[in-house]
Motif scaffolding. Structure first.
Motif, PDB file in Angstrom:
ATOM      1  N   GLY A  28      50.578  41.089  42.426  1.00  0.00           N
ATOM      2  CA  GLY A  28      50.774  39.653  42.238  1.00  0.00           C
ATOM      3  C   GLY A  28      50.483  39.332  40.779  1.00  0.00           C
ATOM      4  N   TYR A  29      51.457  38.797  40.048  1.00  0.00           N
ATOM      5  CA  TYR A  29      51.213  38.461  38.654  1.00  0.00           C
ATOM      6  C   TYR A  29      50.513  37.108  38.594  1.00  0.00           C
ATOM      7  CZ  TYR A  29      51.706  37.854  33.655  1.00  0.00           C
ATOM      8  OH  TYR A  29      51.427  37.671  32.320  1.00  0.00           O
ATOM      9  N   GLY A  30      49.209  37.149  38.318  1.00  0.00           N
ATOM     10  CA  GLY A  30      48.416  35.921  38.261  1.00  0.00           C
ATOM     11  C   GLY A  30      48.191  35.279  39.621  1.00  0.00           C
ATOM     12  N   THR A  31      48.412  36.040  40.698  1.00  0.00           N
ATOM     13  CA  THR A  31      48.227  35.478  42.050  1.00  0.00           C
ATOM     14  C   THR A  31      47.782  36.567  43.025  1.00  0.00           C
ATOM     15  OG1 THR A  31      49.313  34.311  43.878  1.00  0.00           O
ATOM     16  CG2 THR A  31      50.689  35.817  42.642  1.00  0.00           C
ATOM     17  N   GLU A  32      47.013  36.146  44.032  1.00  0.00           N
ATOM     18  CA  GLU A  32      46.612  37.089  45.081  1.00  0.00           C
ATOM     19  C   GLU A  32      47.514  36.959  46.302  1.00  0.00           C
ATOM     20  OE1 GLU A  32      42.439  36.378  45.667  1.00  0.00           O
ATOM     21  OE2 GLU A  32      42.015  37.008  43.605  1.00  0.00           O
ATOM     22  N   GLU A  33      48.407  35.972  46.259  1.00  0.00           N
ATOM     23  CA  GLU A  33      49.259  35.708  47.414  1.00  0.00           C
ATOM     24  C   GLU A  33      50.716  36.065  47.091  1.00  0.00           C
ATOM     25  OE1 GLU A  33      50.095  32.027  50.506  1.00  0.00           O
ATOM     26  OE2 GLU A  33      48.555  31.796  48.976  1.00  0.00           O
ATOM     27  N   LEU A  34      51.386  36.643  48.064  1.00  0.00           N
ATOM     28  CA  LEU A  34      52.794  36.989  47.883  1.00  0.00           C
ATOM     29  C   LEU A  34      53.619  35.711  47.744  1.00  0.00           C
ATOM     30  CD1 LEU A  34      54.986  39.366  48.095  1.00  0.00           C
ATOM     31  CD2 LEU A  34      55.272  38.558  50.443  1.00  0.00           C
ATOM     32  N   PRO A  35      54.345  35.534  46.624  1.00  0.00           N
ATOM     33  CA  PRO A  35      55.223  34.368  46.547  1.00  0.00           C
ATOM     34  C   PRO A  35      56.417  34.570  47.477  1.00  0.00           C
ATOM     35  CG  PRO A  35      55.272  35.619  44.471  1.00  0.00           C
ATOM     36  CD  PRO A  35      54.364  36.340  45.394  1.00  0.00           C
ATOM     37  N   LEU A  44      47.112  41.178  39.000  1.00  0.00           N
ATOM     38  CA  LEU A  44      46.975  41.536  37.585  1.00  0.00           C
ATOM     39  C   LEU A  44      47.415  40.331  36.771  1.00  0.00           C
ATOM     40  CD1 LEU A  44      48.388  45.207  37.602  1.00  0.00           C
ATOM     41  CD2 LEU A  44      45.996  44.490  37.690  1.00  0.00           C
ATOM     42  N   ASP A  45      46.732  40.091  35.641  1.00  0.00           N
ATOM     43  CA  ASP A  45      46.919  38.821  34.937  1.00  0.00           C
ATOM     44  C   ASP A  45      47.610  38.889  33.585  1.00  0.00           C
ATOM     45  OD1 ASP A  45      45.740  37.080  36.905  1.00  0.00           O
ATOM     46  OD2 ASP A  45      43.792  37.924  36.370  1.00  0.00           O
ATOM     47  N   THR A  46      47.875  40.098  33.073  1.00  0.00           N
ATOM     48  CA  THR A  46      48.549  40.187  31.765  1.00  0.00           C
ATOM     49  C   THR A  46      49.658  41.232  31.821  1.00  0.00           C
ATOM     50  OG1 THR A  46      47.097  41.936  30.918  1.00  0.00           O
ATOM     51  CG2 THR A  46      46.373  39.658  30.558  1.00  0.00           C
ATOM     52  N   PRO A  47      50.685  41.067  30.961  1.00  0.00           N
ATOM     53  CA  PRO A  47      51.746  42.080  30.900  1.00  0.00           C
ATOM     54  C   PRO A  47      51.182  43.473  30.595  1.00  0.00           C
ATOM     55  CG  PRO A  47      52.462  40.098  29.769  1.00  0.00           C
ATOM     56  CD  PRO A  47      51.011  39.895  30.109  1.00  0.00           C
TER      57      PRO A  47
END
Length: 305
Positions: A183-190, A205-208
């Protein structure tokens, strides 16, 4: 193995890869089957522009006259857009016959991953992936995208899986096949049109750089398959979950009534949902593709560094 008979990589993409410059693969089903002309061509060219603005080289992939073409020209994109639904929606199973016959094909997530891997591209940005369809326990309708993620070493950046699918079973399938769901910047599946689904991803994970580093470890260790990076649709374009899910349920009910199945299912449902939402779902779709292209360029840059 000489692939030149079946693979055509544009000079720009070849030069970028040789110089270790960032390249982002793009699919072509969104051009021929995703939206009407000329909006499809405008969107595809804008996605390429966004990737360039963020410091990477775009590589739109399609099958043109029997060749897996990596790095389509604007003329080829226009050709695919105008030809529209007359272009075969090409999955892995279609490649041998399309290439043998010298025909055209619009690449799905699966075939874009194959083309990217053959050319040496590691990052691919798309809208949403296919998955396990609702009712798959009786129909066995599971997208080839999941199997490709299990075996082909390409990172796929998407806005999650479309909520026309069974998201819980889709995650179970990916877990069984060892595909990390980030999840990019999220713990939940969009869930494509919406930022939340009620299901957890494997890791946030929060950064490229973090995403690129994790993928590099996967490649260094020789772990088979790709990685799925789920990037939520921007807040301002996210749709109300109750509203979109009501429309999805209505579209699925009609799909079942008409007996539509297999590869016709997703294009039919997306078109129906677009009509039910008065075009709002298409606007959301375009914005989430732009958002994934931006992130794809940033991750590709980090991977090259």
């Amino acid at each position: 193995m000489n692939l030149s008979k079946y693979l055509s990589v544009s000079p720009e993409v070849q030069e970028a890869l040789a110089a270790n410059k960032p390249v982002v693969a793009l699919e072509s089903t969104i051009i021929s089957h995703g939206m009407p002309y000329p909006q499809n061509v405008e969107t595809a060219l804008n996605v390429e522009k966004i990737i360039r603005e963020n410091g990477a080289v775009p590589a739109t992939i399609a099958i043109i006259q029997g060749k897996i073409t990596v790095g389509c020209t604007p003329e080829q994109i226009e050709y695919l857009g105008k030809k529209g639904l007359a272009v075969t929606k090409a999955s892995r199973r279609d490649l041998p016959v399309l290439l043998m016959r010298g025909e055209d094909g619009a690449t799905t997530v699966t075939t874009t991953m194959i083309g990217a891997a053959l050319a040496g591209i590691r990052v691919f940005a798309t809208g949403g992936i296919g998955g396990v369809h609702r009712g798959a326990e009786t129909t066995m309708d599971i997208s080839a995208d999941l199997e490709e993620l299990a075996q082909t070493p390409v990172m796929v950046i998407c806005a999650g899986a479309k909520s026309i699918l069974d998201l819980g079973l889709t995650l179970e399938y990916l877990e069984t096949h060892g595909v990390p769901v980030i999840g990019y910047g999220t713990e939940e599946l969009p869930a494509f049109y919406t930022r939340s689904s009620g299901f957890k991803v494997d890791y946030r994970l929060d950064t490229p750089k973090e995403v690129a580093d994790a993928f590099k470890v996967k490649l260094d260790c020789g772990l088979q398959g790709g990685m799925l990076v789920t990037n939520p649709i921007p807040e301002e374009y996210s749709m109300d979950p109750d509203y979109i899910n009501k429309n999805i349920d209505e579209a699925i009910a009609e799909c079942e009534k008409l007996g539509i199945h297999g590869k016709q299912t997703t294009p039919y449902l997306l078109d129906k949902i677009q009509k039910l939402t008065g075009g709002d779902s298409l606007k959301a779709n375009i914005q989430l593709v732009f958002n994934n292209a931006r992130l794809g360029a940033k991750i590709a840059k980090a991977l090259c560094e």
